[in-house]
Structure formats: structure tokens, C-alpha cells
Design an enzyme around this catalytic site. Structure first.
Site, PDB file in Angstrom:
ATOM      1  N   PRO A   9     -47.211   6.586 -13.890  1.00  0.00           N
ATOM      2  CA  PRO A   9     -46.632   5.697 -14.887  1.00  0.00           C
ATOM      3  C   PRO A   9     -45.849   4.526 -14.301  1.00  0.00           C
ATOM      4  O   PRO A   9     -45.129   4.671 -13.320  1.00  0.00           O
ATOM      5  CB  PRO A   9     -45.715   6.605 -15.709  1.00  0.00           C
ATOM      6  N   ASN A  10     -46.051   3.403 -14.947  1.00  0.00           N
ATOM      7  CA  ASN A  10     -45.351   2.148 -14.684  1.00  0.00           C
ATOM      8  C   ASN A  10     -45.767   1.450 -13.391  1.00  0.00           C
ATOM      9  O   ASN A  10     -45.319   0.340 -13.127  1.00  0.00           O
ATOM     10  CB  ASN A  10     -43.827   2.337 -14.724  1.00  0.00           C
ATOM     11  N   ARG A  17     -42.150  -5.423 -12.161  1.00  0.00           N
ATOM     12  CA  ARG A  17     -41.066  -4.482 -12.409  1.00  0.00           C
ATOM     13  C   ARG A  17     -40.164  -4.364 -11.186  1.00  0.00           C
ATOM     14  O   ARG A  17     -40.629  -4.057 -10.085  1.00  0.00           O
ATOM     15  CB  ARG A  17     -41.671  -3.108 -12.723  1.00  0.00           C
ATOM     16  N   TYR A  22     -39.579  -2.673  -5.648  1.00  0.00           N
ATOM     17  CA  TYR A  22     -41.021  -2.486  -5.496  1.00  0.00           C
ATOM     18  C   TYR A  22     -41.777  -3.686  -4.932  1.00  0.00           C
ATOM     19  O   TYR A  22     -42.974  -3.594  -4.708  1.00  0.00           O
ATOM     20  CB  TYR A  22     -41.636  -2.086  -6.843  1.00  0.00           C
ATOM     21  N   ASN A  71     -49.269   8.948  -6.025  1.00  0.00           N
ATOM     22  CA  ASN A  71     -47.940   8.465  -6.388  1.00  0.00           C
ATOM     23  C   ASN A  71     -47.796   8.761  -7.873  1.00  0.00           C
ATOM     24  O   ASN A  71     -48.161   7.951  -8.715  1.00  0.00           O
ATOM     25  CB  ASN A  71     -47.787   6.969  -6.095  1.00  0.00           C
ATOM     26  N   ALA A  74     -42.594   8.843 -11.861  1.00  0.00           N
ATOM     27  CA  ALA A  74     -41.603   9.684 -12.535  1.00  0.00           C
ATOM     28  C   ALA A  74     -42.129  11.087 -12.829  1.00  0.00           C
ATOM     29  O   ALA A  74     -41.350  12.041 -12.898  1.00  0.00           O
ATOM     30  CB  ALA A  74     -41.132   9.012 -13.817  1.00  0.00           C
ATOM     31  N   GLU A  95     -48.405  13.165  -1.145  1.00  0.00           N
ATOM     32  CA  GLU A  95     -47.501  12.600  -2.153  1.00  0.00           C
ATOM     33  C   GLU A  95     -46.866  11.345  -1.573  1.00  0.00           C
ATOM     34  O   GLU A  95     -46.425  11.341  -0.424  1.00  0.00           O
ATOM     35  CB  GLU A  95     -46.419  13.611  -2.510  1.00  0.00           C
ATOM     36  N   HIS A  97     -44.304   7.746  -2.381  1.00  0.00           N
ATOM     37  CA  HIS A  97     -43.398   6.948  -3.212  1.00  0.00           C
ATOM     38  C   HIS A  97     -43.073   5.673  -2.466  1.00  0.00           C
ATOM     39  O   HIS A  97     -42.837   5.697  -1.253  1.00  0.00           O
ATOM     40  CB  HIS A  97     -42.117   7.716  -3.533  1.00  0.00           C
ATOM     41  N   ARG A 104     -31.963   7.244  -4.410  1.00  0.00           N
ATOM     42  CA  ARG A 104     -31.907   6.900  -5.834  1.00  0.00           C
ATOM     43  C   ARG A 104     -31.236   8.029  -6.616  1.00  0.00           C
ATOM     44  O   ARG A 104     -30.594   8.889  -6.040  1.00  0.00           O
ATOM     45  CB  ARG A 104     -33.322   6.596  -6.327  1.00  0.00           C
TER      46      ARG A 104
END
Length: 137
Positions: A9-10, A17, A22, A71, A74, A95, A97, A104
Site C-alpha cells: 500500500p501507498n 509521497r 522516500y 515490500n 504498512a 522483505e 523497506h 520510525r
């Protein structure tokens, strides 16, 4: 070698964004760069904002590809279903990110994917995708 990048998502908003986290490059532009850099690899890309579609894609490619770079964004921190899907397939999963998830919010420190993944990369920006590809070579 056949690899797929699955983004959650996103991540379709990369380049727009939170560029301070990012960056300003779209993933589509970056993906073309990856394809040129790794010409001998059959590299594909899938993105969805929907948890079930990510699970369906993992099921679809999880027995026929050589590697998956995931990735889950969330969903990494909330989706038992995606973790179970990774556990249930044969194809190894890295995995990934873009940001340093441990720098964070506290809730981002938990991953339902990491315990069943081949490895985890985070905090290297988009360069992390290249590192993940190299981990399969």
C-alpha cells in the site's frame, strides 16, 4: 532467473509521497533502471493497496519464481495473512523497506514477514531493491 518485486500500500505514490523519506523518483522510473541494470534477469513488478491481492500474487508466483522481493509496506506490521502466505510458499522472499523502520514509530518495529523471510533489508532507500536482487544472484 525469474524474480518479482511486490510492493504494498501507498508505494504507488513514490515520487509524490513524503519525498524526504522516500525520495522523488517514481517506482516505475526506478523499475526501468533496474531492468536495464539486470538485463539477464526476468524481472517483473506488481503493486497493490489491497492485502488480499498481495496474498493472491504470492500464491500465484510462490512456486514458480526464483525469488520474491516483498515490500508489504504498512501490511508488514499488521498482516498475519501475508506472513502466513510467505510461510506457505516455496519461493524465497526478501522483505524490504525503503526507510529505516527502526528509526520510525514503534509499531513499525514489528514484522509478521521477517520470521519467515530469507532476509530483511531496510533503510537503504530504493538502492535496497538492487541489494535484494543481488542477494538472489
Amino acid at each position: 532467473m525469474k524474480l518479482i518485486i511486490i510492493n504494498g500500500p501507498n508505494l504507488n505514490l513514490l515520487g509524490k509521497r513524503e519525498p524526504e523519506i522516500y525520495g522523488s523518483e517514481t517506482f516505475e522510473d526506478f523499475f526501468r533502471t533496474l531492468q536495464l541494470k539486470f538485463e539477464t534477469i526476468e524481472l517483473s513488478y506488481f503493486q497493490s493497496n489491497i492485502e488480499g491481492e498481495i496474498i493472491d500474487k504470492l500464491h500465484e508466483v510462490g512456486f514458480s519464481y526464483d525469488g520474491i522481493i516483498l515490500n508489504a509496506a504498512a501490511y508488514t506490521h499488521t498482516s498475519v495473512g501475508i506472513g502466513d502466505a510467505v510461510k506457505g510458499i516455496e519461493t524465497p522472499v526478501v522483505e524490504l523497506h525503503i526507510s529505516n523502520i527502526h528509526a520510525r514509530e514503534e509499531f513499525r518495529h514489528q514484522s509478521f514477514i521477517a520470521p519467515v523471510a530469507k532476509g530483511v533489508l531496510f533503510g537503504f532507500g530504493l538502492k535496497g531493491y538492487e541489494l535484494a536482487i543481488q542477494s538472489f544472484l
